[in-house]
Design a protein around this motif. Structure first.
Motif, PDB file in Angstrom:
ATOM      1  N   ILE A 179      -3.169  -2.746 -11.235  1.00  0.00           N
ATOM      2  CA  ILE A 179      -3.455  -2.045  -9.971  1.00  0.00           C
ATOM      3  C   ILE A 179      -4.773  -2.553  -9.385  1.00  0.00           C
ATOM      4  O   ILE A 179      -4.878  -2.826  -8.183  1.00  0.00           O
ATOM      5  CB  ILE A 179      -3.499  -0.517 -10.193  1.00  0.00           C
ATOM      6  CG1 ILE A 179      -2.120  -0.027 -10.625  1.00  0.00           C
ATOM      7  CG2 ILE A 179      -3.962   0.214  -8.937  1.00  0.00           C
ATOM      8  CD1 ILE A 179      -2.097   1.400 -11.133  1.00  0.00           C
ATOM      9  N   ILE A 180      -5.774  -2.724 -10.238  1.00  0.00           N
ATOM     10  CA  ILE A 180      -7.090  -3.202  -9.766  1.00  0.00           C
ATOM     11  C   ILE A 180      -6.940  -4.579  -9.121  1.00  0.00           C
ATOM     12  O   ILE A 180      -7.447  -4.838  -8.027  1.00  0.00           O
ATOM     13  CB  ILE A 180      -8.105  -3.239 -10.940  1.00  0.00           C
ATOM     14  CG1 ILE A 180      -8.463  -1.804 -11.346  1.00  0.00           C
ATOM     15  CG2 ILE A 180      -9.345  -4.046 -10.575  1.00  0.00           C
ATOM     16  CD1 ILE A 180      -9.397  -1.687 -12.541  1.00  0.00           C
ATOM     17  N   GLU A 181      -6.207  -5.456  -9.801  1.00  0.00           N
ATOM     18  CA  GLU A 181      -6.050  -6.820  -9.289  1.00  0.00           C
ATOM     19  C   GLU A 181      -5.320  -6.837  -7.940  1.00  0.00           C
ATOM     20  O   GLU A 181      -5.750  -7.494  -6.990  1.00  0.00           O
ATOM     21  CB  GLU A 181      -5.280  -7.646 -10.312  1.00  0.00           C
ATOM     22  CG  GLU A 181      -5.764  -9.069 -10.362  1.00  0.00           C
ATOM     23  CD  GLU A 181      -5.242  -9.754 -11.611  1.00  0.00           C
ATOM     24  OE1 GLU A 181      -4.297 -10.534 -11.477  1.00  0.00           O
ATOM     25  OE2 GLU A 181      -5.769  -9.458 -12.707  1.00  0.00           O
ATOM     26  N   SER A 182      -4.214  -6.077  -7.849  1.00  0.00           N
ATOM     27  CA  SER A 182      -3.469  -6.036  -6.587  1.00  0.00           C
ATOM     28  C   SER A 182      -4.338  -5.466  -5.474  1.00  0.00           C
ATOM     29  O   SER A 182      -4.377  -6.002  -4.366  1.00  0.00           O
ATOM     30  CB  SER A 182      -2.236  -5.145  -6.694  1.00  0.00           C
ATOM     31  OG  SER A 182      -1.433  -5.579  -7.724  1.00  0.00           O
ATOM     32  N   SER A 229      -3.721   1.528   1.637  1.00  0.00           N
ATOM     33  CA  SER A 229      -2.661   2.371   1.069  1.00  0.00           C
ATOM     34  C   SER A 229      -1.287   1.907   1.532  1.00  0.00           C
ATOM     35  O   SER A 229      -0.322   1.934   0.749  1.00  0.00           O
ATOM     36  CB  SER A 229      -2.901   3.860   1.307  1.00  0.00           C
ATOM     37  OG  SER A 229      -3.418   4.105   2.549  1.00  0.00           O
ATOM     38  N   VAL A 230      -1.192   1.415   2.774  1.00  0.00           N
ATOM     39  CA  VAL A 230       0.104   0.890   3.252  1.00  0.00           C
ATOM     40  C   VAL A 230       0.495  -0.340   2.424  1.00  0.00           C
ATOM     41  O   VAL A 230       1.641  -0.473   1.975  1.00  0.00           O
ATOM     42  CB  VAL A 230       0.025   0.541   4.770  1.00  0.00           C
ATOM     43  CG1 VAL A 230       1.235  -0.259   5.214  1.00  0.00           C
ATOM     44  CG2 VAL A 230      -0.102   1.821   5.583  1.00  0.00           C
ATOM     45  N   SER A 283       4.103  -2.952  -1.161  1.00  0.00           N
ATOM     46  CA  SER A 283       4.299  -3.924  -2.257  1.00  0.00           C
ATOM     47  C   SER A 283       4.837  -3.246  -3.521  1.00  0.00           C
ATOM     48  O   SER A 283       5.017  -3.899  -4.534  1.00  0.00           O
ATOM     49  CB  SER A 283       2.968  -4.586  -2.582  1.00  0.00           C
ATOM     50  OG  SER A 283       2.053  -3.598  -3.046  1.00  0.00           O
ATOM     51  N   ARG A 284       5.010  -1.958  -3.438  1.00  0.00           N
ATOM     52  CA  ARG A 284       5.446  -1.151  -4.591  1.00  0.00           C
ATOM     53  C   ARG A 284       4.485  -1.242  -5.776  1.00  0.00           C
ATOM     54  O   ARG A 284       4.881  -1.049  -6.925  1.00  0.00           O
ATOM     55  CB  ARG A 284       6.862  -1.536  -5.028  1.00  0.00           C
ATOM     56  CG  ARG A 284       7.854  -1.250  -3.936  1.00  0.00           C
ATOM     57  CD  ARG A 284       9.257  -1.575  -4.341  1.00  0.00           C
ATOM     58  NE  ARG A 284      10.107  -1.465  -3.157  1.00  0.00           N
ATOM     59  CZ  ARG A 284      11.001  -0.529  -2.966  1.00  0.00           C
ATOM     60  NH1 ARG A 284      11.198   0.374  -3.875  1.00  0.00           N
ATOM     61  NH2 ARG A 284      11.719  -0.489  -1.883  1.00  0.00           N
TER      62      ARG A 284
END
Ligand code: ATP
Length: 312
Positions: free
Chosen positions: A246-249, A281-282, A287-288
């Motif tokens: 999650i951090i990387e994305s 947030s979008v 990107s799921r």
């Protein structure tokens, strides 16, 4: 027609969640706790607690993750009400209704927020009139984060986190929170893993960083992003590798910074303004990368009485 008794027989208080802008973990103390130096910020994700005079003590929970919250004597809001009753003396029993908006077991101090809100609601309901300064020692008995959630804003926490001093912070910061599954990641487990990871080195007493104080004084989100830090992050990621994905994305989608909130597993993303938070947030949803996304700004006020309970 509403009688006077009905209008004074219930009080609702609202308390915010927190994010740790800095979480420095020091040596293990003799009492089994670690010395902490943390910088808290209260953010606009809330729980509401309604205290109503009742025949017997009790608590019910509604809203987000309600099924994960105990409704027995271990409930932190109920413990808070009982502790205040002991201090205040001859008071009537209350039934507490908690409306949760803060993720449970997410590292955002939801249980502590409920305790802070219960202290404020019951103090007003019973007319005990202690106020925040006198409620603070009770708050500290209930949990290390509870005194901060009474006061809100931005503050340094020392000791176990319960000794609070306000920080001069300008501006508003825009956050996106990504709660993830908390299975396998309780606060004690994260601290145990921290101890294992650091077994071979001498741990210094942590101190608030001057760069953090300067960034907050200047209201500079980019400077703040550069100095966000959490000593528990490696342990939380080891226990739950999804946090790292999650951090990387999020960094790829333009977050100024991404950090584990407290002991996790919620990931806190600092965004470039309100629009940046919406864009982020979008992108996370499209990107799921995440399904469950909360947007909030900080700092916000600590626990306070609100006019009426939420109806949903
Ligand atoms: P911390 O970082 O302080 O450990 P947290 O933010 O990770 O807390 P909480 O939402 O406070 O997590 O919940 C921690 C545990 O506390 C839950 O698993 C739950 O069993 C227990 N608990 C007791 N009372 C409450 C309450 N009123 N709301 C939420 N959890 C509660």
């Amino acid at each position: 027609m509403t009688s006077v008794l009905e209008t004074t027989a219930a009080v609702t208080a609202r308390a915010p969640a927190k994010v740790n802008l800095e979480l420095g973990v020091g040596p293990l103390r003799d009492d089994g706790y670690h010395t902490l130096s943390t910088v808290y910020q209260a953010v606009g994700v809330h729980d509401d607690v309604t205290a109503a005079i009742a025949d017997e003590w009790g608590v019910s929970v509604r809203g987000r993750d309600a099924e994960l919250v105990p409704t027995d004597e271990s409930n932190l809001a109920l413990r808070a009400a009982r502790l205040l009753a002991e201090r205040a003396g001859d008071v009537e029993p209350v039934h507490l209704t908690i409306h949760k908006g803060i993720p449970v077991a997410g590292g955002m101090a939801g249980g502590s927020a409920d305790a802070a809100a219960a202290l404020i609601a019951c103090d007003a309901l019973w007319g005990s009139g202690l106020g925040k300064d006198e409620l603070e020692p009770l708050a500290a008995q209930l949990g290390a984060d509870v005194p901060f959630l009474l006061h809100g804003g931005t503050a340094v926490g020392s000791g176990r986190g319960e000794l609070i001093s306000p920080v001069l912070a300008r501006g508003t910061y825009h956050w996106v929170f990504v709660p993830t599954d908390s299975e396998g990641l309780s606060t004690p487990q994260v601290y145990r893993t921290f101890d294992e990871l650091n077994a071979a080195r001498e741990i210094d007493e942590p101190r608030p960083s001057p760069d953090m104080m300067a960034a907050l004084r200047n209201g500079d989100a980019e400077a703040l992003a550069a100095v966000l830090s959490n000593d528990l992050q490696p342990a939380a990621i080891l226990l739950q590798p999804r946090i790292d994905e999650i951090i990387e994305s999020a960094m790829g989608f333009g977050a100024l910074a991404a950090i584990v909130s407290g002991s996790g597993p919620t990931v806190a993303l600092l965004a470039d303004g309100q629009e940046g938070a919406i864009d982020l947030s979008v992108a996370l949803a499209a990107s799921r990368t995440a399904e469950d996304i909360l947007r909030a700004s900080g700092p916000v006020a600590g626990a306070h009485v609100i006019p009426a309970p939420r109806l949903t």
